[in-house]
Design a protein around this motif. Structure first.
Motif, short mmCIF file in Angstrom:
data_model
loop_
_atom_site.label_atom_id
_atom_site.label_comp_id
_atom_site.label_asym_id
_atom_site.label_seq_id
_atom_site.Cartn_x
_atom_site.Cartn_y
_atom_site.Cartn_z
N SER A 1 0.84 -1.21 0.00
CA SER A 1 0.00 0.00 0.00
C SER A 1 0.87 1.26 0.00
O SER A 1 0.56 2.24 -0.68
CB SER A 1 -0.93 0.00 1.21
N SER A 2 1.97 1.23 0.75
CA SER A 2 2.88 2.37 0.78
C SER A 2 3.55 2.56 -0.58
O SER A 2 3.76 3.68 -1.03
CB SER A 2 3.96 2.17 1.85
N ARG A 3 3.88 1.46 -1.23
CA ARG A 3 4.50 1.52 -2.55
C ARG A 3 3.54 2.16 -3.56
O ARG A 3 3.93 3.04 -4.35
CB ARG A 3 4.90 0.12 -3.02
N LYS A 4 2.28 1.72 -3.54
CA LYS A 4 1.30 2.27 -4.46
C LYS A 4 1.09 3.76 -4.21
O LYS A 4 0.94 4.55 -5.15
CB LYS A 4 -0.02 1.51 -4.33
N SER A 5 1.09 4.13 -2.95
CA SER A 5 0.90 5.54 -2.59
C SER A 5 2.06 6.39 -3.09
O SER A 5 1.85 7.49 -3.62
CB SER A 5 0.77 5.67 -1.07
N ALA A 6 3.28 5.87 -2.96
CA ALA A 6 4.46 6.61 -3.40
C ALA A 6 4.47 6.79 -4.92
O ALA A 6 4.94 7.80 -5.44
CB ALA A 6 5.73 5.90 -2.95
N LEU A 7 3.93 5.82 -5.65
CA LEU A 7 3.92 5.90 -7.11
C LEU A 7 2.91 6.92 -7.63
O LEU A 7 3.06 7.43 -8.74
CB LEU A 7 3.59 4.53 -7.70
N SER A 8 1.90 7.22 -6.85
CA SER A 8 0.81 8.07 -7.33
C SER A 8 1.27 9.49 -7.65
O SER A 8 0.63 10.19 -8.43
CB SER A 8 -0.32 8.12 -6.29
N SER A 9 2.38 9.92 -7.05
CA SER A 9 2.85 11.29 -7.27
C SER A 9 3.95 11.39 -8.33
O SER A 9 4.46 12.47 -8.59
CB SER A 9 3.39 11.87 -5.95
N LEU A 10 4.29 10.26 -8.96
CA LEU A 10 5.39 10.27 -9.93
C LEU A 10 4.98 10.92 -11.24
O LEU A 10 3.84 10.79 -11.70
CB LEU A 10 5.86 8.85 -10.22
N GLU A 11 5.95 11.60 -11.87
CA GLU A 11 5.74 12.13 -13.21
C GLU A 11 5.98 11.04 -14.23
O GLU A 11 6.86 10.20 -14.05
CB GLU A 11 6.70 13.30 -13.47
N ALA A 12 5.22 11.06 -15.30
CA ALA A 12 5.45 10.11 -16.39
C ALA A 12 6.85 10.33 -16.95
O ALA A 12 7.30 11.46 -17.10
CB ALA A 12 4.41 10.31 -17.48
N GLY A 13 7.54 9.22 -17.24
CA GLY A 13 8.89 9.32 -17.75
C GLY A 13 9.97 9.20 -16.70
O GLY A 13 11.15 9.32 -17.00
N THR A 14 9.59 8.92 -15.45
CA THR A 14 10.55 8.78 -14.36
C THR A 14 11.25 7.42 -14.43
O THR A 14 10.62 6.39 -14.68
CB THR A 14 9.85 8.94 -13.00
N LEU A 15 12.56 7.43 -14.18
CA LEU A 15 13.36 6.19 -14.17
C LEU A 15 13.16 5.45 -12.85
O LEU A 15 13.17 6.06 -11.79
CB LEU A 15 14.83 6.53 -14.39
N MET A 16 13.01 4.13 -12.92
CA MET A 16 12.81 3.33 -11.72
C MET A 16 13.30 1.91 -11.99
O MET A 16 13.60 1.55 -13.14
CB MET A 16 11.34 3.32 -11.31
N GLY A 17 13.42 1.10 -10.94
CA GLY A 17 13.87 -0.26 -11.19
C GLY A 17 14.14 -1.06 -9.94
O GLY A 17 13.90 -0.61 -8.81
N PHE A 18 14.64 -2.26 -10.17
CA PHE A 18 15.05 -3.17 -9.10
C PHE A 18 16.32 -3.87 -9.60
O PHE A 18 16.70 -3.71 -10.77
CB PHE A 18 13.94 -4.16 -8.75
#
Length: 765
Positions: free
Chosen positions: A422-439
């Motif tokens: 739930s915290s992960r989903k919440s953190a993603l909601s504010s991201l701008e399209a085109g942001t770099l992310m990964g694992f």
């Protein structure tokens, strides 16, 4: 009746459950029946950039200016590769020395481990044959590397490196430009290799792809001279010699810092890839030019002047409108850089860099949609990190090569370790399209949220989802997408966890408050600044990362200013004459602004050896906790002796200028420092600090002597130097030998260690 009703009810629930389960598992199968194959929860409306641009917040807002992007690039050159204590995240090739030791070349080359055997696929008359690469084949590979010229022991059996001088000598580093999109290999071999017999899609010998126009350093060549071992800003490896053109330092320096260039001096290829028809290429006077093969996204090409009379006549009868005239670098018959010319349709490129907006990022991200995945850039394709690297190049960003490094770049990080779903989903909601992310092992770009699901795009190999086989309910179905693809974060990794569960980091390129502008420019307000004639260059400030002492040492690699010998400055700030000889004779009111230096008996220029020594000293000082002001960090810096001294005065505690003496002796005379002559001790600034300068010189000579280096005379010589007369801090010109001094890396390291010990002695007292 109650029992019958209960049975009917249970049966109804079972039907509903199976129906739901069937629906949830049909998503991939349903997409397969469409004209386009799609990942689960992806529909055909989502296959355009416009779909995601319309769903984005402020998609046309410029997220970073060119100056901010340039600062981001500089900050990355100050960061270390994750887990390393010395390897930089990105290397500024202009700061690499002109020579490299055999040990450095050996240490950088790929070394195969028998614990991880490679398989090779070979074509035979009966088809293809697969076999494990034998030790004999490995010996042939390393023989092709010309490895025996770098060390004398068996690569496989181990042993000590020979003490022979032939294995201790340094080798020249040559500057070059890549003249076509090419592959960088771990070994000088185009064969296909794998370490997984079930996966013949990834070639483990492939390291990276390189674009036309990328600068590189050539460190070594294969035995047959048809392969070159090279270094780029992000990795090392072997490339075909025919894909590389050697160039001068001036030519080399053009191919850097595009975010800092005038934006009308180059174009950026923004198409995924395209072949330029021959009619767009101007006839070349040289027969060496074989034409242009293909351009790829993120390639930079310098513009040329359309008004040049040659161009109009060469293109007759067609005069291409809405096209840019550009330079095409190529390798001539001598192996050096030459230029051809071509017209690039404006629809294939942008003049300068694109504005860094979400809309532009998404537009570029969707151009390669569906294109095959290529590990390390194999088959002229891209893997996850190269896909992002080429996209972000269009905005001026220089990203490192692999996913681990890209998740370690400068900027604000959102860390997902230990967070709930739930915290992960919440953190993603504010991201701008085109942001770099990964694992670990994969990077991708955020697209947005639709119906509660988070979507990303990337170049990926495999993903997984629950098997539809009822006999293997717990098994995972492997989907070999091997494409640039869109998917949700609900898809599964091989370990059974979703991408959302695996997500470790999101990178925002904005300054997180830790960035340091490492450039020091000349300030005309500084004392004595008005006496400088050459001061357009810059110094670099490096901050120690451990045991920091908050003491800055100015390290000045003597000479290395093009044109400096043709200019003169006043010998003293009171305009009095020189009291001793030197590069300029005694009695002169004006001295050479900065000389070119001498040439060693082995042919190396003093300016090169000074810089090599200075870089070695810089690293040792940083490791010891000192901050360093590198007054000359490149082959050429436009700073005369007055400018260098004034910069040191205002940014450091002490100033050490590195030189080697030129004299008429027939042997290495030893080390000494230039002491302060009586005739200039009356100058107010010299009067305040000359005793400390003398003490610094004595400490440096003492440190050098501790390394068993020969000391000339009493370890000092009175010489009236521009540096001394303009200094307002303890300042020393240290002469580390003469034209007969051995300049191999081990000898230079001894001198750097001696200087470090001298600095420690000075500050201990």
């Amino acid at each position: 009746m109650k029992k019958i009703a209960l049975v009917i009810a249970c049966f109804s629930l079972l039907i509903i459950f199976l129906s739901c389960a069937s629906t949830s598992r049909r998503s991939f199968a349903e997409s397969a029946s469409l004209p386009v194959r799609l990942a689960p929860d992806v529909n055909s409306d989502m296959l355009t950039a416009d779909y995601w641009i319309k769903r984005s917040k402020n998609p046309f807002k410029v997220r970073m200016s060119l100056s901010e992007i340039a600062a981001w690039n500089r900050e990355n050159s100050n960061l270390l590769y994750p887990g390393s204590v010395s390897l930089p995240l990105l290397t500024d090739l202009r700061k690499i020395d002109s020579h490299i030791s055999a040990a450095e070349i050996r240490d950088g080359m790929f070394r195969h481990s028998s614990k991880n055997p490679w398989l090779k696929k070979v074509k035979t008359k009966n088809g293809e044959e697969v076999h494990e690469v034998t030790q004999k084949e490995w010996r042939l590979i390393f023989d092709a590397m010309n490895y025996s010229s770098l060390e004398s022991y068996s690569y496989f059996s181990g042993g000590k490196v020979s003490d022979s001088a032939s294995y201790k000598k340094d080798f020249p580093v040559r500057k070059a430009i890549c003249v076509r999109r090419t592959n960088m290999r771990l070994i000088p071999d185009d064969g296909f290799y794998t370490d997984d017999e079930k996966n013949w899609y990834d070639d483990v010998a492939q390291n990276s792809g390189m674009l036309l126009g990328e600068p590189l350093l050539v460190l070594w060549e294969s035995k047959e001279k048809n392969w070159l071992y090279v270094r780029t800003s992000y990795c090392t490896g072997w490339v075909h010699a025919e894909d590389v053109a050697f160039c001068s330092g001036e030519e080399f320096n053009r191919y850097f810092d595009y975010a800092e260039k005038p934006q009308d001096t180059f174009v950026t290829i923004t198409d995924d890839r395209f072949i330029l028809p021959d009619e767009y290429v101007l006839p070349c006077e040289s027969d060496d030019f074989s034409g242009v093969s293909e351009f790829f996204m993120g390639t930079y090409l310098f513009t040329a002047d359309w008004n040049d009379k040659r161009f109009e006549s060469a293109l007759h009868p067609r005069l291409p409108y809405a096209s840019y005239m550009v330079e095409i670098p190529y390798r001539n018959s001598a192996g050096n850089l030459s230029l051809a010319y071509a017209t690039i349709p404006a629809g294939r490129c942008s003049l300068g860099l694109l504005d860094y907006t979400s809309a532009n990022v998404l537009t570029l991200a969707f151009k390669p949609l569906g294109i095959r995945y290529g590990w390390g850039g194999m088959e002229n394709a891209r893997d996850c990190s190269e896909y992002l690297k080429d996209i972000y190049r269009c905005f001026g960003f220089s990203l490192p090569r692999n996913s681990r490094a890209q998740l370690s770049v400068a900027g604000k990080s959102v860390n997902f370790d230990g967070k709930s779903l739930s915290s992960r989903k919440s953190a993603l909601s504010s991201l701008e399209a085109g942001t770099l992310m990964g694992f670990p092992g994969h990077v991708f770009m955020y697209l947005g949220k639709v119906d509660g699901k988070n979507y990303v795009i990337s170049a990926l190999g495999f993903y997984y989802f629950d098997s539809e086989n009822p006999e293997t309910e717990d098994a995972l179905a492997e989907i070999p997408a091997n494409s640039v693809n869109i998917n949700t974060l609900s898809v599964i990794r091989k370990n059974g966890k979703s991408w959302l569960e695996m997500l470790t980091q999101v990178k925002k390129f904005k300054d997180d408050g830790s960035w340091i502008d490492d450039r020091i420019y000349f300030d005309l307000k500084w004392q004595f600044a008005e006496f400088s004639k050459i001061n357009s260059g810059k110094a670099f400030f490096y901050k120690a990362k451990k045991k920091r002492k908050n003491i800055t040492v100015a390290v000045n690699a003597g000479h290395g200013t093009k044109g400096g010998a043709l200019v003169k400055t006043f010998s003293h700030p009171d305009k009095s004459p020189k009291v001793t000889g030197g590069t300029t004779l005694a009695g002169a009111l004006e001295s050479i602004a900065i000389s070119d230096g001498m040439v060693f008996k082995n042919g190396r220029r003093e300016s090169e050896v000074n810089l090599r020594t200075a870089h070695l000293l810089c690293g040792m000082l940083l490791d010891a906790g000192y901050d360093v002001l590198m007054i000359r960090d490149y082959e050429d810096v436009q700073l005369d002796n007055v400018a260098r001294t004034v910069m040191a005065n205002n940014n450091a505690k002490i100033h050490i200028s590195i030189h080697y003496d030129s004299d008429n002796t027939s042997e290495d005379k030893g080390v000494f420092y230039c002491s302060v002559p009586e005739g200039i001790k009356y100058l107010p600034n010299v009067k305040k600090h000359w005793k400390e300068s003398e003490r610094l010189g004595e400490c440096l000579v003492q440190g050098l002597a501790s390394q068993d280096l020969k000391v000339f005379g009493g370890g000092k010589m009175d010489i009236d130097l521009t540096q001394t007369s303009y200094s307002t801090i303890p300042s020393v010109d240290i002469e580390l030998g003469n034209q007969h001094t051995d300049t191999n890396t081990e000898e230079l390291k001894k001198r750097a260690r001696g200087l470090l010990e001298g600095v420690e002695l000075f500050f201990q007292k």
